[in-house]
Scaffold this active site. Structure first.
Site: not given
Ligand code: EPZ
Length: 420
Positions: A23, A397
């Site tokens: 990540n 992955r």
């Molecule tokens: C990152 O995902 C990671 N992926 C995820 O890792 C990790 O679980 C997650 O952050 C939380 O730490 C990468 O870094 C590639 P978020 P991301 O945006 O960025 C909501 C793994 O297992 N949200 O921090 O997609 C969303 O729905 C993966 O390695 C919105 O509502 O997560 C979630 O509930 C899985 N609108 C919360 O925020 C947005 O525009 C956190 O999501 C963006 C997010």
């Protein structure tokens, strides 16, 4: 689709060398789009997602030089496409991380909407509203985001939720915007800091990465840089749980537990012990696992990416543990599979009540997402008998050579090629 077969019950003992953080590598590879010339990234993990990212960048026109020792050189001098197609994005949501760099450097991008995944809807509204504040015109058409901007301009952005990749996308976009950008309620994950360090090495002007407020002063252009990706803290924590759940002793080579403070606190509460010798951290599993409750939170809280693995450990706890998932709406897919192995877990809403049992029994189970599959491997390592995990492409992955790293620790684990 390959399977992994494990004969459990062996306390794991030995040393593990961590790979680079998935990540951190994904946004840093995307950041190479922000400049021409050769950037050299080292300590890159060999993972499906990294392969997918390479495919996407080369589709856009980037060229690569594979070097030994997990090193990759990337050159984005000849980017001649600005579209991230659905068939690539659907296999990896993090493809959305090319959006910010493409709009910042070329003023245009067309990226397939990532859509949801097993663990949740995963919207990107915060990414898009941030780009709009920076002057981009955003259209959603036929499942694609189309973003256009003559020249992005600095803006004040405050996230409703500290989105991890949202922070990364906008930080990259702001590096080449005209003027100053402030990102409030920014994600503080260490991987965000790793990206900021790479961008700074490229000549970006960033302050506050790792805090709630990140300030980026746009610059006219960036230059290529050489950078070593940080170690994967979630991989490290997964091996810590492997020591805990098997009652073994695992040393993490060259790792000092940094960026995992909350996880170490919770694992200590569960009875695991930690000793740091020079640069190596040794984790000692307990004879009896204590039940510990927790709630997942954005960094520096307990990471959602360790929730499934921790639940496997709590399945063998002495009492009852309550695990609350506050980040994703559907991140309990591992529960039904753990139950098939004899775990006693009741889910209501975003809360799982884990009543510890004296032992888990090996069983055929199915991986549903990356961290759920890690949780099933951990349960299989502790269970009596044989566990067969199908759909291990999920595992590939995010975990480099998991069985190759577990075998020297004494695990009885093998990969079965599905065609066999
Ligand atoms: C990152 O995902 C990671 N992926 C995820 O890792 C990790 O679980 C997650 O952050 C939380 O730490 C990468 O870094 C590639 P978020 P991301 O945006 O960025 C909501 C793994 O297992 N949200 O921090 O997609 C969303 O729905 C993966 O390695 C919105 O509502 O997560 C979630 O509930 C899985 N609108 C919360 O925020 C947005 O525009 C956190 O999501 C963006 C997010």
């Amino acid at each position: 689709m390959d399977k992994i077969r494990i004969k459990g019950g062996i306390p794991l003992k030995g040393k593990v060398v961590l790979s680079g953080a998935k990540n951190a590598a994904l946004p840093i590879m995307s950041a190479a789009l922000l400049t021409d010339g050769w950037s050299t990234l080292s300590n890159l993990p060999t993972l499906r997602d990294i392969q997918t990212e390479k495919k996407l960048l080369s589709f856009l026109g980037a060229s690569f030089e594979e070097k030994p020792e997990a090193t990759l050189r990337i050159n984005s001098s000849k980017i001649d496409r600005f579209e991230a197609p659905y068939d690539l994005v659907k296999t990896m949501r993090a493809s959305i991380l090319v959006l910010g760099p493409l709009v910042a450097r070329f003023g245009r991008a067309k990226v397939s909407l990532p859509g949801g995944c097993a663990i949740g809807a995963r919207p990107i509204n915060l990414h898009l509203s941030g780009l709009e504040l920076m002057g981009a015109r955003i259209d959603l058409k036929h499942g694609y985001v189309e973003a256009k901007a003559k020249k992005l301009k600095g803006a004040e952005i405050v996230f409703d939720i500290p989105t991890h990749t949202g922070t990364e996308n906008l930080m990259m976009a702001a590096c080449l915007a005209k003027g100053k950008t402030i990102i409030g309620n920014a994600a503080k994950e260490p991987e965000v800091v790793d990206l900021a360090n790479f961008l700074t090495a490229m000549g970006a002007n960033i302050e506050g990465a790792g805090t709630d407020i990140i300030t980026i002063q746009g610059v006219a252009h960036l230059h290529p840089a050489d950078y070593r990706i940080m170690p994967d803290r979630i991989e490290a924590a997964t091996y810590m749980v492997a020591a805990g759940i098997t009652g073994g002793e695992i040393t993490l080579d060259g790792y000092d537990g940094s960026c995992l403070e909350t996880v170490v606190v919770k694992l200590r509460e569960a009875g695991l012990e930690f000793s740091q010798k020079k640069k190596d951290l040794t984790v000692h599993g307990p004879r009896k696992i204590k039940s510990v409750s927790l709630t997942t939170q954005p960094y520096p809280g307990f990471p959602t990416d360790m929730q499934a693995q921790f639940m496997a450990l709590m399945s063998l706890g002495q009492e009852t543990s309550v695990i609350k998932e506050t980040i994703f709406e559907n991140r309990f897919m591992h529960v039904s599979e753990l139950r098939r192995m004899g775990a006693n877990i009741q889910v209501s809403g975003n809360q799982a009540v884990v009543k510890g049992v004296s032992r888990l029994l090996g069983a055929p189970v199915m991986a549903t997402d990356l961290r759920a599959s890690a949780s099933l491997v951990l349960a299989g390592l502790a269970a009596d008998g044989i566990t067969e995990i199908s759909r291990v492409y999920h595992l590939d992955r995010g975990y480099e050579g998991l069985e190759k790293k577990l075998l020297p620790l004494g695990a009885r684990i093998e990969r079965i090629k599905e065609s066999a």
